[in-house]
Design a protein around this motif. Structure first.
Motif, mmCIF file in Angstrom:
data_model
loop_
_atom_site.group_PDB
_atom_site.id
_atom_site.type_symbol
_atom_site.label_atom_id
_atom_site.label_comp_id
_atom_site.label_asym_id
_atom_site.label_seq_id
_atom_site.Cartn_x
_atom_site.Cartn_y
_atom_site.Cartn_z
ATOM 1 N N ALA A 98 0.836 -1.201 0.000
ATOM 2 C CA ALA A 98 0.000 0.000 0.000
ATOM 3 C C ALA A 98 0.868 1.247 0.000
ATOM 4 O O ALA A 98 1.935 1.286 0.622
ATOM 5 C CB ALA A 98 -0.918 0.006 1.218
ATOM 6 N N THR A 99 0.408 2.288 -0.681
ATOM 7 C CA THR A 99 1.078 3.579 -0.663
ATOM 8 C C THR A 99 0.576 4.402 0.524
ATOM 9 O O THR A 99 -0.447 4.075 1.139
ATOM 10 C CB THR A 99 0.809 4.361 -1.957
ATOM 11 N N LYS A 100 1.276 5.487 0.820
ATOM 12 C CA LYS A 100 0.840 6.391 1.890
ATOM 13 C C LYS A 100 -0.490 7.043 1.560
ATOM 14 O O LYS A 100 -1.217 7.476 2.455
ATOM 15 C CB LYS A 100 1.913 7.461 2.125
ATOM 16 N N ALA A 154 7.531 -4.064 -2.962
ATOM 17 C CA ALA A 154 7.730 -3.292 -1.733
ATOM 18 C C ALA A 154 7.880 -1.823 -2.086
ATOM 19 O O ALA A 154 8.216 -1.470 -3.227
ATOM 20 C CB ALA A 154 8.968 -3.784 -0.980
ATOM 21 N N ILE A 155 7.654 -0.955 -1.097
ATOM 22 C CA ILE A 155 7.823 0.491 -1.272
ATOM 23 C C ILE A 155 8.758 1.010 -0.195
ATOM 24 O O ILE A 155 8.641 0.635 0.978
ATOM 25 C CB ILE A 155 6.472 1.225 -1.209
ATOM 26 N N LYS A 156 9.667 1.895 -0.598
ATOM 27 C CA LYS A 156 10.551 2.558 0.360
ATOM 28 C C LYS A 156 11.003 3.882 -0.226
ATOM 29 O O LYS A 156 11.495 3.934 -1.360
ATOM 30 C CB LYS A 156 11.769 1.664 0.657
ATOM 31 N N ASP A 157 10.830 4.970 0.529
ATOM 32 C CA ASP A 157 11.350 6.287 0.155
ATOM 33 C C ASP A 157 10.985 6.681 -1.270
ATOM 34 O O ASP A 157 11.830 7.031 -2.086
ATOM 35 C CB ASP A 157 12.875 6.314 0.323
ATOM 36 N N ASN A 158 9.694 6.596 -1.577
ATOM 37 C CA ASN A 158 9.166 7.029 -2.878
ATOM 38 C C ASN A 158 9.675 6.207 -4.049
ATOM 39 O O ASN A 158 9.754 6.693 -5.184
ATOM 40 C CB ASN A 158 9.459 8.518 -3.119
ATOM 41 N N GLU A 176 4.313 12.329 -6.171
ATOM 42 C CA GLU A 176 3.802 12.748 -4.861
ATOM 43 C C GLU A 176 2.472 12.086 -4.507
ATOM 44 O O GLU A 176 2.056 12.093 -3.344
ATOM 45 C CB GLU A 176 3.645 14.273 -4.813
ATOM 46 N N ASN A 177 1.807 11.480 -5.503
ATOM 47 C CA ASN A 177 0.542 10.795 -5.257
ATOM 48 C C ASN A 177 0.708 9.290 -5.116
ATOM 49 O O ASN A 177 -0.281 8.556 -5.008
ATOM 50 C CB ASN A 177 -0.438 11.094 -6.394
ATOM 51 N N GLY A 178 1.954 8.838 -5.128
ATOM 52 C CA GLY A 178 2.217 7.416 -4.981
ATOM 53 C C GLY A 178 2.076 6.621 -6.256
ATOM 54 O O GLY A 178 1.999 5.386 -6.219
ATOM 55 N N LYS A 179 2.064 7.300 -7.390
ATOM 56 C CA LYS A 179 1.905 6.629 -8.675
ATOM 57 C C LYS A 179 3.252 6.534 -9.394
ATOM 58 O O LYS A 179 4.057 7.474 -9.353
ATOM 59 C CB LYS A 179 0.899 7.391 -9.539
#
Length: 428
Positions: A63-65, A109-113, A130-133
């Protein structure tokens, strides 16, 4: 009376707006569970809904922020291997906003944009806006290449620390490192040559391209196949869940009966430090005897202890349940007992006959100071759609991936029909 009737109708509409037949959105945009909790059995106070469905073989998810979800697919759908889901109208039902990537796999996985995703040979990195895309869906950086893909245990699960490192599982393409795999009478190879390139966790840098084995560090070994792994920020340490070996009865009927072989060896969870060895293939863990037991391929008889230098698991589960995802819960939505504890998604067994197959659920392990503080318990059950699973094909859904939403919801993926479940807590 007419005026009073209109007031009552208006008040009712302001409290609840029906999004579909089962999911509702309250006036403050708080999503509530499906009427049947998406078919799941959950602890009191929890509810669930189906956030997305029919995506394909959905493996790990993240999931994104901002609340979007990236889904890694085991098979391409429309030529694409990653699906990006968003919930534009905030009704709890997510739609596919886009899909991309021409490779299959499990890890994401997601880390630091940055979004990280693996094929069965490589690891890629995508920058997020900035929108997680994803900004560059057609031109990711390849940060790791050329990892073993010999079909058996080929998926490459991922975890990231806070110091610029990525950890990649490279599963052993073997059951127990026999000279002829899964063959009665075949001896175990010593030393096991597979461990040079598989059967462990490798560490790479996140900001370097086209790294291979010669650039990476074999961070831990003796791990047959680790599909679930997570970096615990509280402890600054890697934790993993391992799939144990198979076929004790089939290969050694003189030592093991079918019931013992159905229950052993244990599926195990480890806290990993650099340089650790968990002992595969030379030993396995027996949760009945509470010890590491020498494998029969290496002179064991089901009782002899072994692996004095191998680390012990911190949790041991019944055999063959296939722990496919590990997540430490850091949200605030769930009750306090769940904070910093571990959720594990069990994909389900195929080889526990004559006993019923087991798993097909999500369990919870309470933690305190980086160690289990109580017994594990089944948290979410009912994915299989049947009380008794005799054959894996009987299961309508099989849990595979876990992620935590920005509001503290727990999402679970299913790789049979591509269902994404959202589990929420409401104390009322």
């Amino acid at each position: 009376m007419k005026k009073l009737f209109l007031i009552l109708i208006t008040a009712s509409l302001s409290l609840v707006v029906t999004a579909n037949d089962s999911t509702k959105v309250s006036a403050n945009n708080q999503v509530v569970a499906d009427a049947d909790n998406a078919g799941l059995n959950l602890p009191s106070g929890f509810g669930a809904l189906i956030a997305a469905d029919n995506l394909g073989r959905a493996r790990h998810i993240v999931a994104t922020k901002q609340g979007g979800i990236y889904v890694k697919l085991e098979r391409l759908v429309g030529g694409k291997g990653i699906v990006y889901l968003t919930d534009a109208n905030k009704d709890g039902k997510m739609e596919i906003e886009t899909s991309f990537a021409n490779f299959i796999g499990t890890g994401i996985a997601i880390k630091d944009n940055y979004l990280y995703a693996s094929s069965n040979e490589d690891v890629f990195r995508y920058q997020l806006d900035e929108n997680g895309k994803v900004i560059n869906p057609d031109s990711p950086q390849r940060i790791v290449k050329g990892l073993w893909d010999k079909r058996q245990h080929a998926s490459k699960s991922l975890a990231l620390d806070n110091a610029g490192n990525i950890y990649v599982n490279i599963g052993a393409p073997s059951n127990s490192c026999q000279e002829v795999d899964r063959t009665k009478g075949s001896k175990g190879m010593y030393p096991c040559p597979i461990l040079d390139s598989a059967g462990g966790i490798w560490q790479f840098k996140v900001d370097q391209t086209d790294q291979g084995y010669h650039n990476g560090v074999r961070y831990a070994t003796g791990l047959r196949n680790v599909v679930g792994l997570d970096w615990n920020d509280q402890q600054n340490k890697l934790y993993v869940t391992m799939h144990g070996r198979d076929m004790l009865y089939n290969l050694y009927p003189e030592m093991f009966d079918t019931t013992v072989s159905a229950e052993l060896p244990s599926e195990t969870m480890y806290a990993i430090n650099k340089g650790d060895d968990a002992g595969w293939p030379y030993v396995y863990y027996d949760h009945f005897q509470k010890k590491k037991v020498l494998s029969p391929e290496y002179g064991g008889d089901g009782k002899k202890a072994g692996g004095e230098k191998a680390i012990d698991p911190i949790v041991a589960f019944p055999g063959h349940m296939a722990p496919n995802a590990l997540l430490f819960y850091t949200g605030n939505q769930f009750p306090a007992k769940y904070k910093n504890g571990a959720f594990i998604a069990f994909h389900g067994s195929w080889n526990r006959s004559p006993l019923p197959q087991e798993g097909y659920y999500v369990v919870f392990v309470p933690f305190e100071n980086g160690k289990p503080s109580g017994q594990w318990e089944v948290f979410a059950n009912g994915f299989s759609g049947t009380e008794v699973v005799k054959n894996p094909r009987d299961a309508k859904h099989r849990p595979c991936g876990l992620t935590q939403g920005p509001d503290g919801s727990l999402y679970v993926s299913d790789d049979v029909k591509g269902t994404i479940y959202r589990i929420m807590y409401n104390s009322k």
